[in-house]
Structures are given as C-alpha cells and as structure tokens.
Design an enzyme around this catalytic site. Structure first.
Site, PDB file in Angstrom:
ATOM      1  N   LYS A 146       0.832  -1.205   0.000  1.00 39.48           N
ATOM      2  CA  LYS A 146       0.000   0.000   0.000  1.00 39.48           C
ATOM      3  C   LYS A 146       0.865   1.253   0.000  1.00 39.48           C
ATOM      4  O   LYS A 146       0.513   2.254  -0.627  1.00 39.48           O
ATOM      5  CB  LYS A 146      -0.959  -0.011   1.188  1.00 39.48           C
ATOM      6  CG  LYS A 146      -2.093  -1.002   0.999  1.00 39.48           C
ATOM      7  CD  LYS A 146      -3.009  -1.048   2.203  1.00 39.48           C
ATOM      8  CE  LYS A 146      -4.012  -2.189   2.059  1.00 39.48           C
ATOM      9  NZ  LYS A 146      -4.652  -2.502   3.345  1.00 39.48           N
TER      10      LYS A 146
ATOM     11  N   LYS B  25      -9.957 -16.295 -11.312  1.00 42.16           N
ATOM     12  CA  LYS B  25     -11.201 -16.352 -10.564  1.00 42.16           C
ATOM     13  C   LYS B  25     -11.939 -15.022 -10.645  1.00 42.16           C
ATOM     14  O   LYS B  25     -11.387 -14.016 -11.070  1.00 42.16           O
ATOM     15  CB  LYS B  25     -10.929 -16.732  -9.114  1.00 42.16           C
ATOM     16  CG  LYS B  25     -10.023 -15.782  -8.366  1.00 42.16           C
ATOM     17  CD  LYS B  25      -9.937 -16.216  -6.907  1.00 42.16           C
ATOM     18  CE  LYS B  25      -9.354 -15.094  -6.075  1.00 42.16           C
ATOM     19  NZ  LYS B  25      -9.437 -15.298  -4.661  1.00 42.16           N
TER      20      LYS B  25
ATOM     21  N   LYS C  77     -13.348  -8.398  -8.314  1.00 44.56           N
ATOM     22  CA  LYS C  77     -13.824  -7.069  -8.685  1.00 44.56           C
ATOM     23  C   LYS C  77     -12.836  -6.354  -9.602  1.00 44.56           C
ATOM     24  O   LYS C  77     -13.199  -5.754 -10.597  1.00 44.56           O
ATOM     25  CB  LYS C  77     -14.052  -6.252  -7.416  1.00 44.56           C
ATOM     26  CG  LYS C  77     -14.940  -5.066  -7.631  1.00 44.56           C
ATOM     27  CD  LYS C  77     -15.049  -4.248  -6.359  1.00 44.56           C
ATOM     28  CE  LYS C  77     -14.146  -3.077  -6.463  1.00 44.56           C
ATOM     29  NZ  LYS C  77     -13.864  -2.279  -5.341  1.00 44.56           N
TER      30      LYS C  77
END
Ligand code: TRP
Length: 327
Positions: A111, A194, A197
C-alpha cells in the site's frame, strides 16, 4: 462455544465469487460458533481518507450480507466505528509494537508503494487495529483468506506479547480459520482466473436477469472439441464450473455428454447457465432490495450489533486497564 470474529472490508458490491467464498462460509459458521461480524470502516480510512458517505456504504454492505443469510440474532453484525472501545485497546497494543515489525508487513509495503504520498501511521498500524478488533472479543478463530496471514501473525504477536509483558494468560492467540480451502472457487467470465472485482469479470448479486444473461453470453469459449472425450481447456472447464454452481446434476451431465461426443453448442450451454444463474441470484437480489429499502431496519440491526460488541469490548478493556495498572 468458541468465539469467532471477522471483519468485512467495505469494498464494493458482493459478487458470486464472494458469495460462494467468504459469505457462504460465514453463513455456515454462524450455526456452529459464537460469531460476530463487523464492517471495517475505520480500516478503509487508511486508503480512502475522504469517503463519500460512510454510513450509507455500511448500510449497503449490511443489506447484502443479510440478504445472503447472515442472521443478526444469532451472529451480531456491527459497524467498527460504532465501537469506540476498540480504540483504547488499539492504543495499548500499539505501545508494544515496533516500527520495524510493522514496516515488514507485506500489505503495508504494497500500500505504501501504491500511495507514496499518503504513507500514514494508520496504514502502518493497520494490523494493530485488526488485532484490537479480534482481541477485544478474545476470539478463538478468525475466518480469513490467505492475504490476511501476516495480519493474523501480528494479532497473535500482540496477544502473546501482552500476556508476556504483564505476566498473564489473558488473551488467547486467535487462530486462522481457512474457509478458502473448502470454498468453491468461482471463475471469472473472461476465461481465466477467478471472479474478482478488479478483474471486471463479475456477476454481482445486485445484477438483474438481463445483465447476468448479457455477461454470461459474452463469456469466453473456444472453437469446440474435435475429438471425443477430450480434456476440457480452462475456458470450458470454467463454464462447467458455473453449471456445477447453479444447475442441476442432470443438466451438468447432459452438457458433459454433449462435450464428450463433440455435439456441444456453447450458445445453448450459455443460455442454460444464464437461466440457472439468474434463478440463483434473483432471490438474493430481491432480499438485497428489500433490506436496502428499509434503512431504519438496517440501523436497528447495526445498533443491536454495536450493543453486543461494545459490551464484549468494554469488559475486555476494563480488565486490560486493570492488568496494565490503572487501578
Ligand atoms: N483486514 C481484513 C481484510 O482486508 C479486514 C479486517 C479488519 C478483519 N479487521 C479484521 C478481518 C478483523 C478479520 C478480523 O479483509
């Protein structure tokens, strides 16, 4: 009964991958454990400091999880920011965590790399807040995915260190509860990997029949089998996985035979998948809309959750104060 706590990262609407993964596991766990679930809205401030409308997005998530079958009477659901007791524990735990060990957490490093202009202290102490979420209820298990392993290590470290420093056996070390091994992995519609989002290959639980059908009809296929009984390439295996999820065994076998004798027509198969997925999603979508239209009810459910969570956290914090030496 063993206590289980899990936080829900408030990121967007639920899709079928979430549903057959974490959400179904939660629904099952609530019958076997003393569960509590919460929406981690404070955590989201570490990456989204100025969210649009925190309350409303919490309600949206709440509506979706309830629609999937979480039963707040059995397993209270609360919103993290409704339980200020967590913050006191967060502070105490932070006193015993070291800069070096928090800097080594991979999610922090990732991050920090993604938002170099906002490497804030909240980001650094994200795992301590998560530890406080868990330890305030002295939970035995935490259902998490693989990506949360390091954060769970920190939570156990916090528990161990507190017990060690003060010479007590107060916090149990929370164990990972892997739902991902048992959970069904829902593939994406773009033929590989898979459903996720960020991949933009999702069927959302809010999607209407038309949207679902359109997405399924666009799913990637190949030019079809040329030899009887050939192995299925990934894109085709994925279509069959959707059938396993949503269709009857009979339907599955019918199309499997068609594959094996090379007479399969992907258009027909997709139509069948679309119809069966619509039938799976429709009742959930209806319940989402029902819950969403009743903010007062959602607020009551969250208020009940907060009441239970605050009582549990307050009892822990009171003992922690005593152990530390506020007498
Ligand atoms: N970090 C978790 C995630 O990204 C969310 C979370 C916050 C959590 N606090 C928690 C999960 C406590 C389990 C327990 O998914």
């Amino acid at each position: 009964m063993d206590k289980v706590v899990s936080g829900i990262r408030p990121t967007g609407n639920l899709h079928l991958g979430n549903y057959f993964g974490a959400v179904k596991s939660f629904v099952q766990m609530q019958t076997q454990y003393d569960c509590m679930f919460f929406i981690a809205d404070w955590h989201s401030l570490t990456t989204h400091p100025k969210p649009e409308d925190i309350r409303q997005s919490a309600r949206t998530i709440l509506a979706e999880y309830l629609a999937c079958g979480l039963e707040p009477e059995r397993a209270p659901i609360y919103i993290q920011s409704d339980v200020p007791e967590t913050l006191e524990l967060y502070l105490y735990l932070n006193m015993n965590m070291y800069l070096g060990e928090l800097e080594r957490v991979t999610t922090f490093k990732e991050k920090a790399r993604k938002q170099p202009d906002n490497v804030n202290a909240g980001l650094l102490t994200y795992p301590t807040l998560m530890a406080a979420d868990i330890l305030q209820h002295r939970a035995a298990y935490v259902p998490v995915g693989k990506d949360q392993e390091q954060n769970m290590e920190v939570a156990r470290k916090c528990a161990r260190r507190f017990n060690h420093i003060y010479g007590v056996e107060f916090f149990p070390e929370p164990q990972n509860f892997y739902f991902s091994e048992k959970a069904l992995k829902v593939p994406g519609l773009d033929g590989s990997g898979k459903m996720g989002k960020s991949e933009g290959n999702c069927i959302y639980l809010r999607d209407d029949d038309k949207t679902i059908t359109k997405k399924v009809m666009r799913a990637v296929t190949d030019s079809g089998p040329t030899e009887p009984n050939s192995p299925k390439p990934e894109v085709i295996e994925n279509l069959f996985t959707f059938m396993r999820i949503a269709s009857t065994d009979e339907t599955y076998r019918y199309f499997d035979e068609k594959w094996n004798d090379c007479s399969i027509r992907y258009g027909d198969m997709k139509k069948q998948i679309a119809a069966d997925l619509c039938a799976t999603v429709a009742p959930i979508r209806e319940r989402i809309l029902e819950y969403s239209s009743d903010s007062a009810r959602l607020d009551r459910i969250a208020a009940h959750g907060a009441e239970v969570a605050r009582a549990s956290a307050a009892a822990t914090v009171q003992e922690v104060r005593h152990i530390i030496g506020f007498k």
